[in-house]
Motif scaffolding. Structure first.
Motif, PDB file in Angstrom:
ATOM      1  N   VAL A 165       0.809  -1.217   0.000  1.00 42.92           N
ATOM      2  CA  VAL A 165       0.000   0.000   0.000  1.00 42.92           C
ATOM      3  C   VAL A 165       0.843   1.268   0.000  1.00 42.92           C
ATOM      4  N   VAL A 166       2.078   1.199   0.498  1.00 43.35           N
ATOM      5  CA  VAL A 166       2.856   2.436   0.631  1.00 43.35           C
ATOM      6  C   VAL A 166       3.245   3.027  -0.719  1.00 43.35           C
ATOM      7  N   ASP A 168       0.979   3.010  -3.271  1.00 41.93           N
ATOM      8  CA  ASP A 168      -0.261   3.404  -3.936  1.00 41.93           C
ATOM      9  C   ASP A 168      -0.151   4.898  -4.281  1.00 41.93           C
ATOM     10  N   PRO A 169      -0.365   5.285  -5.542  1.00 41.44           N
ATOM     11  CA  PRO A 169      -0.209   6.699  -5.922  1.00 41.44           C
ATOM     12  C   PRO A 169      -1.052   7.648  -5.093  1.00 41.44           C
ATOM     13  N   ARG A 170      -2.151   7.155  -4.515  1.00 40.81           N
ATOM     14  CA  ARG A 170      -3.017   8.031  -3.730  1.00 40.81           C
ATOM     15  C   ARG A 170      -2.405   8.428  -2.387  1.00 40.81           C
ATOM     16  N   LEU A 171      -1.343   7.747  -1.997  1.00 43.74           N
ATOM     17  CA  LEU A 171      -0.639   8.113  -0.775  1.00 43.74           C
ATOM     18  C   LEU A 171       0.472   9.121  -1.033  1.00 43.74           C
ATOM     19  N   TRP A 172       0.602   9.558  -2.282  1.00 44.26           N
ATOM     20  CA  TRP A 172       1.679  10.468  -2.648  1.00 44.26           C
ATOM     21  C   TRP A 172       1.129  11.716  -3.316  1.00 44.26           C
ATOM     22  N   SER A 173       1.811  12.826  -3.096  1.00 44.98           N
ATOM     23  CA  SER A 173       1.430  14.076  -3.728  1.00 44.98           C
ATOM     24  C   SER A 173       1.832  14.032  -5.205  1.00 44.98           C
ATOM     25  N   PRO A 174       1.391  14.987  -6.019  1.00 44.06           N
ATOM     26  CA  PRO A 174       1.708  14.940  -7.456  1.00 44.06           C
ATOM     27  C   PRO A 174       3.199  14.915  -7.764  1.00 44.06           C
ATOM     28  N   ASP A 175       4.058  15.440  -6.860  1.00 44.28           N
ATOM     29  CA  ASP A 175       5.494  15.418  -7.159  1.00 44.28           C
ATOM     30  C   ASP A 175       6.125  14.055  -6.919  1.00 44.28           C
ATOM     31  N   ARG A 176       5.375  13.119  -6.313  1.00 45.08           N
ATOM     32  CA  ARG A 176       5.814  11.743  -6.047  1.00 45.08           C
ATOM     33  C   ARG A 176       7.013  11.676  -5.097  1.00 45.08           C
ATOM     34  N   LEU A 177       7.344  12.762  -4.461  1.00 44.01           N
ATOM     35  CA  LEU A 177       8.441  12.799  -3.486  1.00 44.01           C
ATOM     36  C   LEU A 177       7.921  12.960  -2.071  1.00 44.01           C
ATOM     37  N   HIS A 178       6.738  13.524  -1.930  1.00 44.09           N
ATOM     38  CA  HIS A 178       6.176  13.790  -0.610  1.00 44.09           C
ATOM     39  C   HIS A 178       4.831  13.087  -0.478  1.00 44.09           C
ATOM     40  N   ARG A 185      -1.006  10.548   7.093  1.00 39.42           N
ATOM     41  CA  ARG A 185      -1.799   9.898   8.134  1.00 39.42           C
ATOM     42  C   ARG A 185      -1.323   8.471   8.364  1.00 39.42           C
ATOM     43  N   ARG A 186      -1.012   7.782   7.277  1.00 37.08           N
ATOM     44  CA  ARG A 186      -0.580   6.386   7.417  1.00 37.08           C
ATOM     45  C   ARG A 186       0.831   6.281   7.983  1.00 37.08           C
ATOM     46  N   ILE A 187       1.708   7.224   7.642  1.00 31.86           N
ATOM     47  CA  ILE A 187       3.042   7.206   8.250  1.00 31.86           C
ATOM     48  C   ILE A 187       2.923   7.384   9.766  1.00 31.86           C
ATOM     49  N   ALA A 188       2.098   8.348  10.182  1.00 34.44           N
ATOM     50  CA  ALA A 188       1.897   8.560  11.616  1.00 34.44           C
ATOM     51  C   ALA A 188       1.357   7.302  12.284  1.00 34.44           C
ATOM     52  N   ALA A 189       0.402   6.646  11.612  1.00 39.20           N
ATOM     53  CA  ALA A 189      -0.168   5.421  12.175  1.00 39.20           C
ATOM     54  C   ALA A 189       0.867   4.311  12.238  1.00 39.20           C
ATOM     55  N   ALA A 190       1.755   4.243  11.237  1.00 39.39           N
ATOM     56  CA  ALA A 190       2.805   3.223  11.236  1.00 39.39           C
ATOM     57  C   ALA A 190       3.767   3.416  12.399  1.00 39.39           C
ATOM     58  N   VAL A 191       4.161   4.654  12.653  1.00 30.13           N
ATOM     59  CA  VAL A 191       5.079   4.924  13.761  1.00 30.13           C
ATOM     60  C   VAL A 191       4.381   4.671  15.091  1.00 30.13           C
ATOM     61  N   TRP A 204      -3.018   0.569   9.079  1.00 30.09           N
ATOM     62  CA  TRP A 204      -2.300   1.425   8.130  1.00 30.09           C
ATOM     63  C   TRP A 204      -1.705   0.613   6.972  1.00 30.09           C
ATOM     64  N   THR A 205      -1.558  -0.697   7.161  1.00 30.25           N
ATOM     65  CA  THR A 205      -1.012  -1.555   6.101  1.00 30.25           C
ATOM     66  C   THR A 205      -2.073  -2.010   5.105  1.00 30.25           C
ATOM     67  N   HIS A 206      -3.343  -1.764   5.408  1.00 31.28           N
ATOM     68  CA  HIS A 206      -4.416  -2.280   4.559  1.00 31.28           C
ATOM     69  C   HIS A 206      -4.488  -1.495   3.253  1.00 31.28           C
ATOM     70  N   PRO A 207      -4.829  -2.160   2.152  1.00 29.34           N
ATOM     71  CA  PRO A 207      -4.939  -1.451   0.868  1.00 29.34           C
ATOM     72  C   PRO A 207      -6.101  -0.473   0.858  1.00 29.34           C
ATOM     73  N   LEU A 208      -5.990   0.543   0.032  1.00 27.13           N
ATOM     74  CA  LEU A 208      -7.093   1.472  -0.178  1.00 27.13           C
ATOM     75  C   LEU A 208      -8.168   0.803  -1.020  1.00 27.13           C
ATOM     76  N   PRO A 209      -9.387   1.326  -0.987  1.00 28.28           N
ATOM     77  CA  PRO A 209     -10.425   0.781  -1.868  1.00 28.28           C
ATOM     78  C   PRO A 209      -9.994   0.903  -3.323  1.00 28.28           C
TER      79      PRO A 209
END
Length: 273
Positions: A165-166, A168-178, A185-191, A204-209
């Motif tokens: 899931v990490v 998944d393009p939806r977890l990344w901003s358009p620049d693909r760096l941030h 939210r998922r990084i915070a949940a992972a920590v 936080w490891t579960h896939p998005l719909p």
């Protein structure tokens, strides 16, 4: 067991743009980011929590060490997060051992002072953008050195690199760096999960719909890559060739320990509901 440790009272975050919060808000409305979100989760269990964020965008691992370690130690945190190295592996002359040396020096200094320290591993950037495929071996090398250094100093590692899931393009901003807001939210949940905070789990490891639109293929995918290279990769390379950094003129957004507003707390200038 989760919840058996006393609540943290002083949390300090060190790092670069990801920890500063780029991709989650902006410089106009303010950045939130995963470290802010983690602080909010911590404050749910200790309303007296104080939090400082020393991260500055564009910083290399050596710069994080030189600029942020001493101020962090002066704040005497009982919890510190340290995430750096991505800016290094994007540079032409990347030395995984040198980066790891800076990271480990910070691990050693913070844990020697009694802080609980957490960090994370990085996803394979080639799974986010195919043009970054030459960087895959660098990510693997850096992740392994982070794990080794963390074991030597009892540092908690959120293994974000392992889960599909990490990327998944939806977890990344358009620049693909941030990360996007959902990515932060998922990084915070992972920590939080790695730290075994109360009420944390592995969701936080579960896939998005499933995405509403199909992934681009063929020439459409190639056109997307070209647009990304033109909009983000080209300007980034241009800054590097000119010796410029996105962090120029920027300082830590939260250099002092301050109380944390939880999501249910009124924002500055708002009346309680």
């Amino acid at each position: 067991m989760p919840g058996t440790d006393p609540p943290y009272a002083r949390y300090v975050a060190l790092g670069d743009s990801q920890t500063e919060g780029l991709g989650d808000g902006d410089d106009t409305v303010g950045l939130r980011g995963w470290a802010d979100r983690l602080a909010e989760a911590l404050a749910q269990h200790n309303c007296a929590l104080q939090y400082a964020n020393l991260a500055v965008r564009g910083r290399l691992a050596g710069q994080v060490r030189a600029e942020q370690l001493a101020p962090a130690l002066a704040l005497r945190p009982d919890l510190a997060t340290e995430v750096a190295g991505v800016n290094d592996l994007l540079r032409p002359r990347f030395d995984a051992d040198e980066v790891a040396e800076h990271l480990e020096a910070m691990f050693a200094a913070l844990t020697a002072q009694g802080a609980r320290v957490a960090t994370l591993t990085f996803p394979d950037v080639a799974r986010i953008t195919p043009l970054a495929r030459p960087l895959s071996s660098r990510v693997t090398a850096l992740n392994e050195r982070i794990r080794q250094a963390a074991r030597r100093h009892g540092v908690t590692v959120a293994e974000t690199s392992h889960h599909p899931v990490v990327t998944d393009p939806r977890l990344w901003s358009p620049d693909r760096l941030h990360a996007s807001p959902e990515g932060h939210r998922r990084i915070a949940a992972a920590v939080a999960h790695a730290l075994a905070l109360p009420n944390s789990d592995d969701t936080w490891t579960h896939p998005l719909p499933p995405a509403k639109t199909a992934a681009a293929v063929g020439w459409r995918a190639a056109a997307q890559e070209l647009r990304w290279a033109t909009s983000f990769l080209g300007p980034w390379l241009g800054r590097r060739l000119r010796g410029r950094s996105t962090g120029e003129g920027h300082t830590a957004k939260r250099p002092h320990l301050l109380p944390v507003q939880t999501p249910t707390s009124p924002r500055h200038g708002e009346e309680p509901s």
